[in-house]
Design a protein around this motif. Structure first.
Motif, PDB file in Angstrom:
ATOM      1  N   THR A 118      11.566  14.609  16.751  1.00 21.58           N
ATOM      2  CA  THR A 118      12.820  14.137  16.774  1.00 21.58           C
ATOM      3  C   THR A 118      13.649  15.069  16.265  1.00 21.58           C
ATOM      4  N   GLN A 120      16.863  16.360  14.245  1.00 16.63           N
ATOM      5  CA  GLN A 120      18.786  15.211  13.559  1.00 16.63           C
ATOM      6  C   GLN A 120      19.177  16.650  12.811  1.00 16.63           C
ATOM      7  N   ILE A 130      24.986   9.692  12.680  1.00 16.85           N
ATOM      8  CA  ILE A 130      23.649  10.177  11.797  1.00 16.85           C
ATOM      9  C   ILE A 130      22.467  10.152  13.651  1.00 16.85           C
ATOM     10  N   THR A 131      22.704  11.255  14.658  1.00 16.98           N
ATOM     11  CA  THR A 131      22.363  11.034  16.212  1.00 16.98           C
ATOM     12  C   THR A 131      20.786  11.658  15.287  1.00 16.98           C
ATOM     13  N   CYS A 132      20.113  11.230  16.439  1.00 24.54           N
ATOM     14  CA  CYS A 132      19.041  11.837  17.230  1.00 24.54           C
ATOM     15  C   CYS A 132      18.522  11.819  17.944  1.00 24.54           C
ATOM     16  N   SER A 133      17.378  13.042  17.620  1.00 33.11           N
ATOM     17  CA  SER A 133      17.697  13.299  19.648  1.00 33.11           C
ATOM     18  C   SER A 133      16.034  13.174  19.720  1.00 33.11           C
ATOM     19  N   TRP A 173      14.497   3.856  11.995  1.00 33.27           N
ATOM     20  CA  TRP A 173      14.822   4.586  11.018  1.00 33.27           C
ATOM     21  C   TRP A 173      14.827   3.770   9.232  1.00 33.27           C
ATOM     22  N   SER A 191      18.258   9.587  22.894  1.00 25.85           N
ATOM     23  CA  SER A 191      18.611   9.958  21.735  1.00 25.85           C
ATOM     24  C   SER A 191      19.045   8.312  20.496  1.00 25.85           C
ATOM     25  N   THR A 223      21.663   7.191  17.978  1.00 27.00           N
ATOM     26  CA  THR A 223      22.861   6.975  16.557  1.00 27.00           C
ATOM     27  C   THR A 223      23.170   6.572  15.326  1.00 27.00           C
ATOM     28  N   CYS A 281      14.848   9.614  11.576  1.00 21.96           N
ATOM     29  CA  CYS A 281      14.590   8.740  12.521  1.00 21.96           C
ATOM     30  C   CYS A 281      13.308   8.476  13.567  1.00 21.96           C
ATOM     31  N   THR A 294      17.756  13.458   7.468  1.00 17.24           N
ATOM     32  CA  THR A 294      19.180  14.067   6.833  1.00 17.24           C
ATOM     33  C   THR A 294      19.552  13.413   5.845  1.00 17.24           C
TER      34      THR A 294
END
Lengths: 112, 113
Positions: free
Chosen positions: B4, B6, B20-23, B35, B70, B72, B88, B107
């Motif tokens: 992941t 972030q 908060i976005t996580c790839s 999360w 992804s 969020t 994440c 994050t």
């Protein structure tokens, strides 16, 4: 009280000594985990256990030994402590039905 | 192992919504997205979990697009007490074993007055 507990909460030991950190959970969760968290970093998985007598390595298992003779206990042993093992250690158990991990309060270990 | 990505840190103000976005480009079919929140000197605490689309609970919402690459985390109207590190994770229990969850660096959210 129900929950997950760790002991001791704080430990100072010398290089080369054996140290055992204890973890106890009251939910009868099958899965249990040991993580370490170094200052300012995320958690890294050391070992996990899927059930009594079943354990497997995580990301950073070197220098550590685990056992799981009973479902509720998952001790972590540092066979010969090194300064690089100074860290905060978290134990967790997993509620399979929700995949939610419950964490203990942590043990702060200092190796001098 | 699903990795992941972030943001390292974010800043916000009280009362604002924080996203908060996580790839997680290599998420597997059986993986869930989870999360966690961590305050200083405490263990992480579960916030929310989802597999696809949108999940909402009393503290947050989780948005997952159709490709699941992804996700969020949305925190509505943050307060100072939401200042924490947010992780994440992707993975879960798979048939015959356990798909090891990797926490990553998380994050660091700072909420300002």
């Amino acid at each position: 009280d129900a929950g997950i507990t760790q002991s001791p909460r704080y430990k100072i030991t010398e290089t080369g000594r054996q140290v055992t950190l204890m973890c106890h959970q009251t939910w009868s969760h099958s899965y249990m985990f040991w993580y370490r968290q170094d200052l300012g970093h995320g958690l890294r998985l050391i070992y996990y256990s899927a059930a009594a007598d079943i354990t497997d390595k995580g990301e950073v298992p070197d220098g550590y030994v685990v056992s799981r003779s009973k479902t509720e206990n998952f001790p972590l042993t540092l066979e010969s402590a090194t300064r690089s093992q100074t860290s905060v250690y978290f134990c967790a158990s997993l509620a399979r039905i929700s995949y939610e991990q419950y964490f203990g309060p942590g043990t702060r270990l200092t190796v001098t | 192992l699903a990795k992941t990505t972030q943001p390292i840190s974010m800043d916000s103000y009280e009362g604002q919504e924080v996203n908060i976005t996580c790839s997680h480009n290599n998420i597997a079919t059986n993986d869930y997205i989870t999360w966690y929140q961590q305050f200083p000197s405490q263990g992480p605490r579960f916030i929310i979990q989802g597999y696809k689309t949108k999940v909402t609970n009393e503290v947050a919402s989780l948005f997952i697009p159709a490709d699941r690459k992804s996700s969020t985390l949305s925190l509505p109207r943050v307060s100072l007490s939401d200042t924490a590190v947010y992780y994440c994770l992707v993975g879960g229990i798979v048939p015959g074993g356990y798909n090891k969850l990797i926490f990553g660096a998380g994050t660091r959210l700072a909420v300002h007055p």
